[in-house]
Design a protein around this motif. Structure first.
Motif, short mmCIF file in Angstrom:
data_model
loop_
_atom_site.label_atom_id
_atom_site.label_comp_id
_atom_site.label_asym_id
_atom_site.label_seq_id
_atom_site.Cartn_x
_atom_site.Cartn_y
_atom_site.Cartn_z
N LEU A 36 0.83 -1.21 0.00
CA LEU A 36 0.00 0.00 0.00
C LEU A 36 0.86 1.26 0.00
O LEU A 36 0.53 2.25 -0.67
CB LEU A 36 -0.93 0.00 1.22
N ILE A 37 1.98 1.22 0.75
CA ILE A 37 2.88 2.38 0.77
C ILE A 37 3.49 2.61 -0.60
O ILE A 37 3.55 3.74 -1.11
CB ILE A 37 3.97 2.17 1.84
N VAL A 38 3.97 1.52 -1.22
CA VAL A 38 4.57 1.64 -2.56
C VAL A 38 3.54 2.16 -3.56
O VAL A 38 3.83 3.02 -4.40
CB VAL A 38 5.14 0.28 -3.01
N TRP A 39 2.31 1.65 -3.46
CA TRP A 39 1.26 2.08 -4.38
C TRP A 39 0.88 3.54 -4.15
O TRP A 39 0.70 4.31 -5.10
CB TRP A 39 0.04 1.18 -4.21
N ASP A 40 0.77 3.94 -2.89
CA ASP A 40 0.37 5.31 -2.58
C ASP A 40 1.43 6.33 -2.99
O ASP A 40 1.10 7.42 -3.47
CB ASP A 40 0.07 5.44 -1.08
N LEU A 41 2.72 5.98 -2.79
CA LEU A 41 3.81 6.88 -3.16
C LEU A 41 4.17 6.81 -4.64
O LEU A 41 5.03 7.56 -5.10
CB LEU A 41 5.05 6.58 -2.31
N GLU A 42 3.53 5.88 -5.36
CA GLU A 42 3.78 5.71 -6.80
C GLU A 42 5.27 5.45 -7.08
O GLU A 42 5.87 6.03 -7.97
CB GLU A 42 3.31 6.93 -7.59
N ILE A 43 5.85 4.54 -6.27
CA ILE A 43 7.25 4.17 -6.45
C ILE A 43 7.35 3.20 -7.62
O ILE A 43 6.70 2.15 -7.62
CB ILE A 43 7.82 3.54 -5.17
N SER A 44 8.15 3.54 -8.60
CA SER A 44 8.29 2.72 -9.80
C SER A 44 9.66 2.04 -9.79
O SER A 44 10.70 2.70 -9.98
CB SER A 44 8.14 3.59 -11.06
N PHE A 45 9.66 0.74 -9.57
CA PHE A 45 10.92 0.00 -9.62
C PHE A 45 11.42 -0.14 -11.06
O PHE A 45 12.61 -0.30 -11.29
CB PHE A 45 10.73 -1.38 -8.98
N GLU A 46 10.52 -0.06 -12.01
CA GLU A 46 10.93 -0.10 -13.41
C GLU A 46 11.75 1.12 -13.77
O GLU A 46 12.79 1.03 -14.44
CB GLU A 46 9.69 -0.20 -14.30
N THR A 47 11.29 2.29 -13.30
CA THR A 47 12.06 3.52 -13.54
C THR A 47 13.42 3.45 -12.87
O THR A 47 14.42 3.90 -13.43
CB THR A 47 11.27 4.72 -13.01
N LEU A 48 13.46 2.88 -11.65
CA LEU A 48 14.74 2.73 -10.95
C LEU A 48 15.68 1.82 -11.73
O LEU A 48 16.88 2.11 -11.86
CB LEU A 48 14.49 2.17 -9.55
N ALA A 49 15.15 0.74 -12.28
CA ALA A 49 15.99 -0.18 -13.05
C ALA A 49 16.55 0.49 -14.30
O ALA A 49 17.72 0.31 -14.65
CB ALA A 49 15.19 -1.42 -13.42
N TYR A 50 15.71 1.26 -14.99
CA TYR A 50 16.18 1.96 -16.18
C TYR A 50 17.19 3.06 -15.85
O TYR A 50 18.02 3.43 -16.68
CB TYR A 50 14.99 2.57 -16.94
N GLY A 51 17.10 3.61 -14.59
CA GLY A 51 17.98 4.71 -14.23
C GLY A 51 19.31 4.31 -13.65
O GLY A 51 20.12 5.18 -13.34
N VAL A 52 19.55 3.00 -13.50
CA VAL A 52 20.82 2.55 -12.92
C VAL A 52 22.00 2.99 -13.78
O VAL A 52 23.02 3.48 -13.27
CB VAL A 52 20.81 1.02 -12.74
N GLU A 53 21.87 2.86 -15.08
CA GLU A 53 22.96 3.25 -15.97
C GLU A 53 23.20 4.75 -15.90
O GLU A 53 24.36 5.20 -15.88
CB GLU A 53 22.62 2.84 -17.40
N ASP A 54 22.13 5.54 -15.84
CA ASP A 54 22.29 6.99 -15.75
C ASP A 54 22.95 7.39 -14.43
O ASP A 54 23.81 8.30 -14.40
CB ASP A 54 20.93 7.68 -15.87
N MET A 55 22.57 6.70 -13.34
CA MET A 55 23.20 7.01 -12.06
C MET A 55 24.69 6.65 -12.07
O MET A 55 25.52 7.39 -11.53
CB MET A 55 22.48 6.25 -10.94
N GLY A 56 25.02 5.53 -12.71
CA GLY A 56 26.42 5.16 -12.82
C GLY A 56 27.22 6.19 -13.59
O GLY A 56 28.35 6.53 -13.21
N GLU A 57 26.64 6.70 -14.67
CA GLU A 57 27.33 7.72 -15.46
C GLU A 57 27.52 9.00 -14.66
O GLU A 57 28.57 9.65 -14.73
CB GLU A 57 26.53 8.00 -16.73
N TYR A 58 26.48 9.37 -13.86
CA TYR A 58 26.57 10.60 -13.08
C TYR A 58 27.64 10.48 -11.99
O TYR A 58 28.46 11.39 -11.80
CB TYR A 58 25.21 10.92 -12.45
N PHE A 59 27.65 9.37 -11.28
CA PHE A 59 28.63 9.21 -10.20
C PHE A 59 30.05 9.10 -10.75
O PHE A 59 31.01 9.40 -10.03
CB PHE A 59 28.29 7.99 -9.35
N SER A 60 30.19 8.67 -11.98
CA SER A 60 31.54 8.58 -12.56
C SER A 60 32.16 9.96 -12.74
O SER A 60 33.39 10.08 -12.87
CB SER A 60 31.48 7.86 -13.91
#
Length: 268
Positions: A36-60
């Motif tokens: 219910l918390i994940v649904w209410d906050l609209e947390i998208s694990f799919e978006t997180l998975a797609y953003g892993v590469e972008d986060m890696g590039e940013y931290f580099s």
């Protein structure tokens, strides 16, 4: 013949019922609440998975720290440490005077007890980031708003810790001091604080350790020190200097953490 063998066995209905294992029920309830918390906050694990590469590039981008201005970084870190130290000193003074009033066995009366307790509750309830924003707006940029924000917020914690420790002081010690004709302030000074000195020092070191971390964060909202410099470099996309500032902060926090833990072990 064993006499116990002749005793009739208790019927199965007379045995106490086994307690039910409610772990699956509580586990299912916890998972339902989490969903219910994940649904209410609209947390998208799919978006997180797609953003892993972008986060890696940013931290580099922080891979090449620029220590060309290290002396300035250390000076700013010194300002941050001073901010944390003054904030802790402010909290210690406030906690020292409010704690006896908030302890049931030392407070002069119910009114002073409730007043001191509510003041400490208010201080703890005000986040130091919010206090820093208020003090920066009132006093301007610099380490003073940060020291006041840290002091007000952590005074609520120190006062509560001290008051609860004073309430655990042995009653015989208090009665012994009172038998000499001592008044309430004298009982606090000669029976209360000496009995909890080690505990109070441990709490103060813990608050100092915590304030060093928060002083760096408060700089991001204009409270001076190395946090303010980090905010400026991040805003200008100067990743080399940002990385160097972050490493200086991390190294200082680790040193303070180990030193504080060592002192608390010695005091214990």
């Amino acid at each position: 013949m064993n006499t116990q063998e002749l005793k009739p066995r208790a019927p199965a209905d007379a045995l106490p019922p086994r307690p039910r294992n409610l772990f699956p029920v509580w586990g299912a309830a916890a998972l339902a609440v989490l969903w219910l918390i994940v649904w209410d906050l609209e947390i998208s694990f799919e978006t997180l998975a797609y953003g892993v590469e972008d986060m890696g590039e940013y931290f580099s981008r922080y891979g090449q720290p620029d220590f060309s201005d290290l002396s300035r970084y250390l000076e700013l870190m010194g300002i941050t440490l001073a901010t944390a130290l003054w904030g802790t000193a402010f909290a210690l003074v406030v906690g020292f005077f409010l704690a006896p009033l908030a302890a049931r066995n030392f407070t002069p009366g119910a009114v002073s007890y409730r007043t001191a307790r509510e003041i400490l509750n208010f201080m703890r309830a005000m986040p130091d980031l919010l206090l820093a924003l208020i003090f920066v707006a009132a006093l301007g940029l610099g380490p003073l708003p940060g020291a006041l924000a840290l002091g007000v917020h952590t005074a609520g914690f120190l006062g509560k810790f001290f008051a609860e420790s004073l309430e655990r002081v042995d009653k015989g010690v208090c009665e012994g001091v009172a038998s000499t004709g001592a008044n309430v302030p004298q009982m606090v000074m000669y029976a209360g604080w000496p009995s909890i000195l080690r505990e109070a020092l441990g709490y103060t070191l813990y608050i100092l350790d915590r304030n060093v971390r928060m002083a760096s964060v408060l700089g991001l909202v204009g409270a001076g020190g190395i946090g303010l410099a980090l905010h400026d470099t991040l805003r200008l996309f100067d990743y080399g200097q940002s990385a160097a500032l972050i490493l200086v902060i991390l190294a200082t926090i680790l040193i303070i953490d180990y030193a504080s833990a060592w002192l608390r072990r010695r005091l214990g």
